[in-house]
Structure formats: C-alpha cells, structure tokens
Design a protein around this motif. Sequence first.
Motif, mmCIF file in Angstrom:
data_model
loop_
_atom_site.group_PDB
_atom_site.id
_atom_site.type_symbol
_atom_site.label_atom_id
_atom_site.label_comp_id
_atom_site.label_asym_id
_atom_site.label_seq_id
_atom_site.Cartn_x
_atom_site.Cartn_y
_atom_site.Cartn_z
ATOM 1 N N GLN A 1 1.216 3.837 6.466
ATOM 2 C CA GLN A 1 2.509 3.164 6.438
ATOM 3 C C GLN A 1 3.169 3.247 5.068
ATOM 4 O OE1 GLN A 1 2.469 -0.743 8.234
ATOM 5 N NE2 GLN A 1 0.871 -0.134 9.664
ATOM 6 N N MET A 2 2.341 3.527 4.028
ATOM 7 C CA MET A 2 2.902 3.680 2.684
ATOM 8 C C MET A 2 3.070 5.150 2.319
ATOM 9 S SD MET A 2 0.885 0.715 0.586
ATOM 10 C CE MET A 2 -0.752 1.032 1.203
ATOM 11 N N GLY A 3 2.844 6.034 3.324
ATOM 12 C CA GLY A 3 2.995 7.465 3.071
ATOM 13 C C GLY A 3 1.848 8.050 2.286
ATOM 14 N N ARG B 1 7.786 10.143 9.628
ATOM 15 C CA ARG B 1 6.770 10.919 8.904
ATOM 16 C C ARG B 1 6.359 12.148 9.705
ATOM 17 N NH1 ARG B 1 5.428 5.752 6.787
ATOM 18 N NH2 ARG B 1 4.211 5.146 8.609
ATOM 19 N N ASP B 2 6.282 12.002 11.033
ATOM 20 C CA ASP B 2 5.959 13.155 11.887
ATOM 21 C C ASP B 2 7.048 14.221 11.790
ATOM 22 O OD1 ASP B 2 3.667 11.878 12.707
ATOM 23 O OD2 ASP B 2 4.456 11.227 14.643
ATOM 24 N N LEU B 3 8.310 13.766 11.696
ATOM 25 C CA LEU B 3 9.433 14.700 11.574
ATOM 26 C C LEU B 3 9.335 15.490 10.270
ATOM 27 C CD1 LEU B 3 12.219 15.529 12.913
ATOM 28 C CD2 LEU B 3 13.260 13.974 11.267
ATOM 29 N N VAL B 4 8.980 14.799 9.185
ATOM 30 C CA VAL B 4 8.840 15.472 7.883
ATOM 31 C C VAL B 4 7.707 16.499 7.956
ATOM 32 C CG1 VAL B 4 8.347 15.157 5.424
ATOM 33 C CG2 VAL B 4 9.840 13.542 6.606
ATOM 34 N N GLU B 5 6.603 16.151 8.622
ATOM 35 C CA GLU B 5 5.490 17.101 8.797
ATOM 36 C C GLU B 5 5.978 18.355 9.523
ATOM 37 O OE1 GLU B 5 2.467 17.225 7.713
ATOM 38 O OE2 GLU B 5 2.031 15.188 7.032
ATOM 39 N N GLY C 1 -1.426 -0.912 16.115
ATOM 40 C CA GLY C 1 -0.793 0.228 16.788
ATOM 41 C C GLY C 1 0.068 0.994 15.799
ATOM 42 N N ARG C 2 0.766 2.004 16.277
ATOM 43 C CA ARG C 2 1.593 2.841 15.405
ATOM 44 C C ARG C 2 2.864 2.106 15.017
ATOM 45 N NH1 ARG C 2 2.594 8.935 16.361
ATOM 46 N NH2 ARG C 2 2.342 8.924 14.116
ATOM 47 N N ALA D 1 8.296 5.671 23.158
ATOM 48 C CA ALA D 1 8.600 4.334 22.631
ATOM 49 C C ALA D 1 7.454 3.364 22.909
ATOM 50 C CB ALA D 1 9.899 3.815 23.248
ATOM 51 N N THR D 2 6.724 3.596 24.016
ATOM 52 C CA THR D 2 5.637 2.676 24.401
ATOM 53 C C THR D 2 4.437 2.758 23.465
ATOM 54 O OG1 THR D 2 4.947 4.390 25.954
ATOM 55 C CG2 THR D 2 6.225 2.571 26.849
#
Length: 474
Positions: A225-227, A104-108, A96-97, A86-87
């Motif tokens: 951020q826009m994929g 998006r990481d989950l979809v990857e 930052g992220r 979370a940090t």
Amino acid sequence: MHIKDDMTPREIVQELDKYIIGQHDAKRSVAIALRNRYRRLQLDDDMQREITPKNILMIGATGVGKTEIARRLASIVKAPFVKVEATKFTEVGYIGRDVESMVRDLVEAAVQLIRNQQYDRVRPQAERHAIERVAKALAPGIKKERNPYDNNPFGSMFKNMGIDPNQLAPEPEEEEEEVTPQISSKRDELKEQIRRGVLDNKEVTIKVTEKKKSAPSPMNAGLEQMGIDLSETLGALTPQKKVKRTVTVKEAIEIFTEEEAEKLVNQEDVHAEAIKLAQDSGIIFIDEIDKITSKNGNNSGQVSREGVQRDILPIVEGSTVSTKYGTINTDHILFIGSGAFHMSKPSDLIPELQGRFPIRVELDDLTKDDFLKILTEPHNALVKQYKELLRTENIDVIFTFEAVERIAEIAYEVNAETDNIGARRLHTILERLLEDLLFEAPDMQMGEVKITRQYVDEKIGHIVADKDLSRYIL
C-alpha cells in the motif's frame, strides 16, 4: 500514446469491428473517448490540466463484449491496460486488496510496455553481444588461476576464518582467460555459423544470472500500500549468482540477448516514461461494478460495499498514488466501469461515483444473426479456431452454412431458455459438438470431415430438446 495515437473515431470503430460483432454504440463511445485524449495532448499545458477524461459505464449482460471492447481498445493504441473486479476490493480497515492496487497494476503494465519497446530498440546490439558470448562458450579460452584472497583487504581475515570470499561477493562478469590466435580465429568462424543459423540445434553449456524468486509474504501485503516491494528490496541486497544451464545455441542467444538488452537499457528512464504513459494513456477497466451497490439483492455487508465505492471515488476523481516506480497522478486515466445491473441499477451507486461516469452505454443482447457473425466473421472466429486446431492433426474440417446457422440458433435458444451468458454459450456448444472429433482425431486416417446441419442435430439436438438436460450440459 506511442503507436496509432492519431486514429480517427471511425478508424477505431473499424478496427474494433474486426474482433467484436455489433455493439455499435459502445464502440462509438470508446472511440470518441480515445480521440478526445489525442485532442487533449495537442493543447497547451494549462488547458491540458483542465480537461479530464469522460469515464464510461457499460451496462449489459455477461458475454456481450464489454471486456473485449476495452481490451482491444488498449491493444489498438498500445496503451497500458488493466482489468480489475470491483468485488476483489475491500474497504480500508478490512483484509483484502486496497483500491490503489489497481493503479499500481496499471503502472506495472506500463513498465512492461516501455521495457519491451526499449528492448526492441537495442535488440540488434544486444544480439551481437549475445552471439559473442555464445561463441566464447563454444570455444573457451585458457582460464587463468585466480586466488580468491588476492586484491581483497579482508582476505587474510577470511582465510583465518576458513571462508571463501567468493561466496560473499558477486561473481565477476567475465572470468580472466587467455585467448590464443587459434581460439580467436575459431570464435570468428563460430560467430559466422551462429549468424547463419547452422548451429541452432547444437547444445552448449552456459552460465546465466539466476532469477530471483519473490515469494508472497504477509508483511509485503501491508507494505504494498506504500508502494514498497519487500521481496525486491531484500533481493537487491543479495549478490546475483550465476547458474550453469545446458541449452541449444538458439536458446542461448535468446537468454543472452535478454541479459545484454537489460544492461543497455536505463531502467530509471523506463520507470519515468512508464509513469508518464500510465498517467496520460492508461485505461482501467472496473468489472462487476454493479456488485458493490448496496441494493443488489443481498443485505449483508452493505457498509463495506458502499465503503469500496467511497474508496474508488478519489482514484476516479483524481489523486496521487505511491508506487515503487514513483508517484502517479490519476487525473487523466480513463476508467471504464462495467456491470450487468440485473439486481440493481446505475442509480444505486453513490451519487458522487455516478457523476464520475458521465457516459452511459447499454449493450444489446446478442441475436441469432449476431451469433452467426461471431462464429464466422472476426479474425479470431471460433469456427476458424477449431479448424486450425484440427488441421494440426492433418484433418480438414468443413462447416456448411446450414450447420453454422443451426449452431447460432441453438445458442440463441439456450440463452433465452436458461441463463443468458452471451457469446460464451458458443464455446460450450462447439466443445460439445466436436468432442468426439477432438478425441478421435489423432487416430483418424480421414483427411476431411464435413459438419452438416444433420451432424449438429445428431450430436446436440437431443440435449437441446431436453430442457432439464440442456440446463446442465449446455
């Protein structure tokens, strides 16, 4: 879910018990959450939409098994899983992220899972094609001369400019060649030898597709951020090049099998299936969630930390996120929050976010008996790991029960007297205990080494006795 999707909660707990000692309440909670997903998928579409997962908040000191429970859970059911801190996230408007990147990481992760499944399905066919390509490389045909300006409407223009059009166009998949009956017969013979593994260590020069290297760019960070992946988009515009490599026949088959599998698998189907898998079965583990409360002992940046909570809220509540593979809805993703909550408590999270983690599980601090079990019982127990490592040097290490008991005792004592870092303390103690043995092992002639209680006390007893020293070393 694709594999083992109908496991009962009891079976899930039994599977987790193979790797994680204790923490029965946490295991029960995640097992129920997982079974509820299976139950939801058995209902009709209208009811499925209404039932959302009951997210879990795990509370416990570092090293007691919070992350390991979530990670093992995902591997049991072959579900896409990501762990995020979370940090690492910042409020919208700060550098930052952004929080959507976790989705998006989950979809990857889901794309990789589905791709591997599809590749396994087509592997026998891809391997046949790969063997044919290796046989061609070992017994090449008679190459036909090719005029680069033939069959090219712009050929004469390129010729006048002194440009070779082959440099602008992608290389042909296969070069034209003449195959005589002798070459054909030789290839058949080679194919049979390759299948039997006779030529595994023989070297062969092959042409492989050059992997595109994507370098991180500042512009890409904003487009993410826009994929959109800028480096991938630009890479698609440049033709793929072939590079020569000299490898063994065994390596060549692996390389070609991967290339052939990629041709046989429809990537669009992979992406569509991955989005569905991530939506229905994805697990996002948000670690250090206690560090984004505004009351964790540090007054600076309170607004930003609360802002991160407010940004996470719509993702956990359910929203649509754009990714480069398509849009994904987060309504049915299971979120597991985790934190030590030493300096703060769950009620310090904003009320809306608290409400989205209805299941609270407190994990127990590890006892001496727990340490003893962690050292010996799990499939990947630490004592077993060190035994196997030293067996590679032809040294058989035997730990007596008294020695293991003493190691557990030391771990418990040091955790009680200094910072409590849970099971991670065992890594430090074992590494220190076996340091001399690990260093000397390649030069030793002995076949067996016995680790006794006396050995443990000799090696690390004095460090434990000296409180100041143990703070630094253990």
